[in-house]
Write a protein that holds these residues in place. Structure first.
Motif, PDB file in Angstrom:
ATOM      1  N   VAL A  71       0.839  -1.206   0.000  1.00  0.00           N
ATOM      2  CA  VAL A  71       0.000   0.000   0.000  1.00  0.00           C
ATOM      3  C   VAL A  71       0.868   1.249   0.000  1.00  0.00           C
ATOM      4  CG1 VAL A  71      -1.660   1.327   1.359  1.00  0.00           C
ATOM      5  CG2 VAL A  71      -1.987  -1.119   1.057  1.00  0.00           C
ATOM      6  N   ASP A  72       1.921   1.258   0.825  1.00  0.00           N
ATOM      7  CA  ASP A  72       2.825   2.413   0.866  1.00  0.00           C
ATOM      8  C   ASP A  72       3.485   2.649  -0.485  1.00  0.00           C
ATOM      9  OD1 ASP A  72       2.269   2.892   3.525  1.00  0.00           O
ATOM     10  OD2 ASP A  72       4.115   1.987   4.282  1.00  0.00           O
ATOM     11  N   LYS A  73       3.906   1.581  -1.136  1.00  0.00           N
ATOM     12  CA  LYS A  73       4.559   1.715  -2.439  1.00  0.00           C
ATOM     13  C   LYS A  73       3.583   2.250  -3.483  1.00  0.00           C
ATOM     14  CE  LYS A  73       7.373  -0.697  -5.800  1.00  0.00           C
ATOM     15  NZ  LYS A  73       8.081  -1.899  -6.176  1.00  0.00           N
ATOM     16  N   LYS A  74       2.344   1.757  -3.461  1.00  0.00           N
ATOM     17  CA  LYS A  74       1.341   2.244  -4.418  1.00  0.00           C
ATOM     18  C   LYS A  74       1.054   3.725  -4.190  1.00  0.00           C
ATOM     19  CE  LYS A  74      -1.088  -1.992  -5.597  1.00  0.00           C
ATOM     20  NZ  LYS A  74      -2.362  -2.685  -5.665  1.00  0.00           N
ATOM     21  N   ALA A  75       0.946   4.127  -2.936  1.00  0.00           N
ATOM     22  CA  ALA A  75       0.692   5.535  -2.614  1.00  0.00           C
ATOM     23  C   ALA A  75       1.857   6.410  -3.076  1.00  0.00           C
ATOM     24  CB  ALA A  75       0.450   5.702  -1.115  1.00  0.00           C
ATOM     25  N   ALA A  76       3.071   5.937  -2.857  1.00  0.00           N
ATOM     26  CA  ALA A  76       4.247   6.695  -3.278  1.00  0.00           C
ATOM     27  C   ALA A  76       4.290   6.833  -4.791  1.00  0.00           C
ATOM     28  CB  ALA A  76       5.524   6.015  -2.767  1.00  0.00           C
ATOM     29  N   MET A  77       3.938   5.780  -5.507  1.00  0.00           N
ATOM     30  CA  MET A  77       3.936   5.829  -6.968  1.00  0.00           C
ATOM     31  C   MET A  77       2.858   6.787  -7.484  1.00  0.00           C
ATOM     32  SD  MET A  77       6.500   4.131  -7.851  1.00  0.00           S
ATOM     33  CE  MET A  77       6.302   4.029  -9.607  1.00  0.00           C
ATOM     34  N   GLN A  78       1.721   6.840  -6.806  1.00  0.00           N
ATOM     35  CA  GLN A  78       0.667   7.779  -7.196  1.00  0.00           C
ATOM     36  C   GLN A  78       1.129   9.217  -6.992  1.00  0.00           C
ATOM     37  OE1 GLN A  78      -2.667   6.363  -4.887  1.00  0.00           O
ATOM     38  NE2 GLN A  78      -3.477   5.174  -6.610  1.00  0.00           N
ATOM     39  N   LEU A  79       1.780   9.481  -5.851  1.00  0.00           N
ATOM     40  CA  LEU A  79       2.298  10.827  -5.593  1.00  0.00           C
ATOM     41  C   LEU A  79       3.349  11.211  -6.635  1.00  0.00           C
ATOM     42  CD1 LEU A  79       2.667  10.930  -1.696  1.00  0.00           C
ATOM     43  CD2 LEU A  79       1.076  12.248  -3.107  1.00  0.00           C
ATOM     44  N   LEU A  80       4.222  10.266  -6.966  1.00  0.00           N
ATOM     45  CA  LEU A  80       5.244  10.542  -7.976  1.00  0.00           C
ATOM     46  C   LEU A  80       4.587  10.821  -9.330  1.00  0.00           C
ATOM     47  CD1 LEU A  80       8.173  10.758  -8.845  1.00  0.00           C
ATOM     48  CD2 LEU A  80       8.202   8.270  -9.130  1.00  0.00           C
ATOM     49  N   GLY A  81       3.584  10.049  -9.674  1.00  0.00           N
ATOM     50  CA  GLY A  81       2.867  10.270 -10.933  1.00  0.00           C
ATOM     51  C   GLY A  81       2.257  11.655 -10.998  1.00  0.00           C
ATOM     52  N   LEU A  82       1.659  12.092  -9.898  1.00  0.00           N
ATOM     53  CA  LEU A  82       1.077  13.436  -9.850  1.00  0.00           C
ATOM     54  C   LEU A  82       2.162  14.503  -9.969  1.00  0.00           C
ATOM     55  CD1 LEU A  82      -1.622  13.029  -7.052  1.00  0.00           C
ATOM     56  CD2 LEU A  82      -2.018  13.415  -9.496  1.00  0.00           C
ATOM     57  N   ALA A  83       3.278  14.292  -9.297  1.00  0.00           N
ATOM     58  CA  ALA A  83       4.378  15.254  -9.358  1.00  0.00           C
ATOM     59  C   ALA A  83       4.924  15.351 -10.786  1.00  0.00           C
ATOM     60  CB  ALA A  83       5.480  14.864  -8.383  1.00  0.00           C
ATOM     61  N   LEU A  84       5.001  14.231 -11.472  1.00  0.00           N
ATOM     62  CA  LEU A  84       5.520  14.220 -12.842  1.00  0.00           C
ATOM     63  C   LEU A  84       4.603  14.977 -13.804  1.00  0.00           C
ATOM     64  CD1 LEU A  84       6.827  10.554 -13.078  1.00  0.00           C
ATOM     65  CD2 LEU A  84       8.213  12.636 -13.109  1.00  0.00           C
ATOM     66  N   THR A  85       3.294  14.968 -13.530  1.00  0.00           N
ATOM     67  CA  THR A  85       2.374  15.677 -14.427  1.00  0.00           C
ATOM     68  C   THR A  85       2.609  17.185 -14.397  1.00  0.00           C
ATOM     69  OG1 THR A  85       0.611  15.863 -12.779  1.00  0.00           O
ATOM     70  CG2 THR A  85       0.568  13.931 -14.229  1.00  0.00           C
ATOM     71  N   GLY A  86       3.208  17.679 -13.327  1.00  0.00           N
ATOM     72  CA  GLY A  86       3.485  19.105 -13.214  1.00  0.00           C
ATOM     73  C   GLY A  86       4.733  19.558 -13.959  1.00  0.00           C
ATOM     74  N   LEU A  87       5.475  18.628 -14.532  1.00  0.00           N
ATOM     75  CA  LEU A  87       6.700  18.983 -15.251  1.00  0.00           C
ATOM     76  C   LEU A  87       6.388  19.452 -16.666  1.00  0.00           C
ATOM     77  CD1 LEU A  87       9.043  15.965 -14.343  1.00  0.00           C
ATOM     78  CD2 LEU A  87       8.993  18.241 -13.291  1.00  0.00           C
ATOM     79  N   SER A  88       7.302  20.227 -17.211  1.00  0.00           N
ATOM     80  CA  SER A  88       7.176  20.642 -18.610  1.00  0.00           C
ATOM     81  C   SER A  88       7.399  19.435 -19.518  1.00  0.00           C
ATOM     82  CB  SER A  88       8.220  21.721 -18.929  1.00  0.00           C
ATOM     83  OG  SER A  88       9.517  21.140 -18.948  1.00  0.00           O
ATOM     84  N   HIS A  89       7.039  19.594 -20.767  1.00  0.00           N
ATOM     85  CA  HIS A  89       7.216  18.510 -21.749  1.00  0.00           C
ATOM     86  C   HIS A  89       8.690  18.090 -21.825  1.00  0.00           C
ATOM     87  CE1 HIS A  89       6.714  16.053 -25.298  1.00  0.00           C
ATOM     88  NE2 HIS A  89       7.680  16.747 -25.866  1.00  0.00           N
ATOM     89  N   ARG A  90       9.580  19.072 -21.895  1.00  0.00           N
ATOM     90  CA  ARG A  90      11.016  18.772 -21.987  1.00  0.00           C
ATOM     91  C   ARG A  90      11.502  18.021 -20.753  1.00  0.00           C
ATOM     92  NH1 ARG A  90      15.554  23.421 -22.025  1.00  0.00           N
ATOM     93  NH2 ARG A  90      14.705  23.655 -19.941  1.00  0.00           N
ATOM     94  N   ASP A  91      11.073  18.461 -19.568  1.00  0.00           N
ATOM     95  CA  ASP A  91      11.490  17.795 -18.340  1.00  0.00           C
ATOM     96  C   ASP A  91      10.963  16.365 -18.272  1.00  0.00           C
ATOM     97  OD1 ASP A  91      12.755  20.146 -17.717  1.00  0.00           O
ATOM     98  OD2 ASP A  91      11.422  20.681 -16.051  1.00  0.00           O
ATOM     99  N   LYS A  92       9.718  16.173 -18.697  1.00  0.00           N
ATOM    100  CA  LYS A  92       9.156  14.815 -18.735  1.00  0.00           C
ATOM    101  C   LYS A  92       9.955  13.929 -19.683  1.00  0.00           C
ATOM    102  CE  LYS A  92       4.375  16.109 -17.858  1.00  0.00           C
ATOM    103  NZ  LYS A  92       3.040  16.250 -18.449  1.00  0.00           N
ATOM    104  N   GLU A  93      10.357  14.509 -20.812  1.00  0.00           N
ATOM    105  CA  GLU A  93      11.135  13.744 -21.786  1.00  0.00           C
ATOM    106  C   GLU A  93      12.488  13.340 -21.209  1.00  0.00           C
ATOM    107  OE1 GLU A  93      12.535  13.963 -26.457  1.00  0.00           O
ATOM    108  OE2 GLU A  93      11.634  15.724 -25.539  1.00  0.00           O
ATOM    109  N   ILE A  94      13.134  14.247 -20.500  1.00  0.00           N
ATOM    110  CA  ILE A  94      14.425  13.932 -19.870  1.00  0.00           C
ATOM    111  C   ILE A  94      14.260  12.811 -18.857  1.00  0.00           C
ATOM    112  CG2 ILE A  94      16.216  14.821 -18.313  1.00  0.00           C
ATOM    113  CD1 ILE A  94      15.916  17.533 -19.829  1.00  0.00           C
ATOM    114  N   VAL A  95      13.228  12.891 -18.023  1.00  0.00           N
ATOM    115  CA  VAL A  95      12.974  11.840 -17.028  1.00  0.00           C
ATOM    116  C   VAL A  95      12.696  10.507 -17.723  1.00  0.00           C
ATOM    117  CG1 VAL A  95      11.359  11.060 -15.236  1.00  0.00           C
ATOM    118  CG2 VAL A  95      12.188  13.416 -15.225  1.00  0.00           C
ATOM    119  N   ALA A  96      11.885  10.533 -18.768  1.00  0.00           N
ATOM    120  CA  ALA A  96      11.547   9.304 -19.479  1.00  0.00           C
ATOM    121  C   ALA A  96      12.783   8.670 -20.121  1.00  0.00           C
ATOM    122  CB  ALA A  96      10.490   9.583 -20.544  1.00  0.00           C
ATOM    123  N   LEU A  97      13.634   9.492 -20.709  1.00  0.00           N
ATOM    124  CA  LEU A  97      14.838   8.960 -21.351  1.00  0.00           C
ATOM    125  C   LEU A  97      15.837   8.446 -20.321  1.00  0.00           C
ATOM    126  CD1 LEU A  97      15.321  11.679 -24.125  1.00  0.00           C
ATOM    127  CD2 LEU A  97      14.529   9.323 -24.444  1.00  0.00           C
TER     128      LEU A  97
END
Length: 80
Positions: free
Chosen positions: A12-38
């Motif tokens: 449960v803790d891991k799922k919650a952490a992954m959800q928070l990370l997912g939300l945080a990632l949505t706030g990044l710019s397109h370029r920043d998301k691309e850097i993280v993805a790569l």
């Protein structure tokens, strides 16, 4: 051999952490998301990302550091 069953609280803790990370990632710019993805999705080195994005290796490293700092601040705020 008996299969190892994970602790439900840990799952449960891991799922919650992954959800928070997912939300945080949505706030990044397109370029920043691309850097993280790569960097993390494709396991590319900074010089490879730089070549692909027409940036220097040092610039990608700078951006990566800023992205991680931004995500860290966002996650700390969300966890309060």
């Amino acid at each position: 051999m008996t299969p190892i069953v994970p602790d439900p609280a840990t799952v449960v803790d891991k799922k919650a952490a992954m959800q928070l990370l997912g939300l945080a990632l949505t706030g990044l710019s397109h370029r920043d998301k691309e850097i993280v993805a790569l960097r993390y999705g494709k396991a590319m080195a900074f010089h490879e990302i730089g070549k692909l994005m027409n940036l220097s290796e040092s610039r990608v490293c700078q951006l990566h550091k800023r992205i991680l700092s931004s995500l860290n601040k966002r996650l700390r705020k969300d966890m309060e």
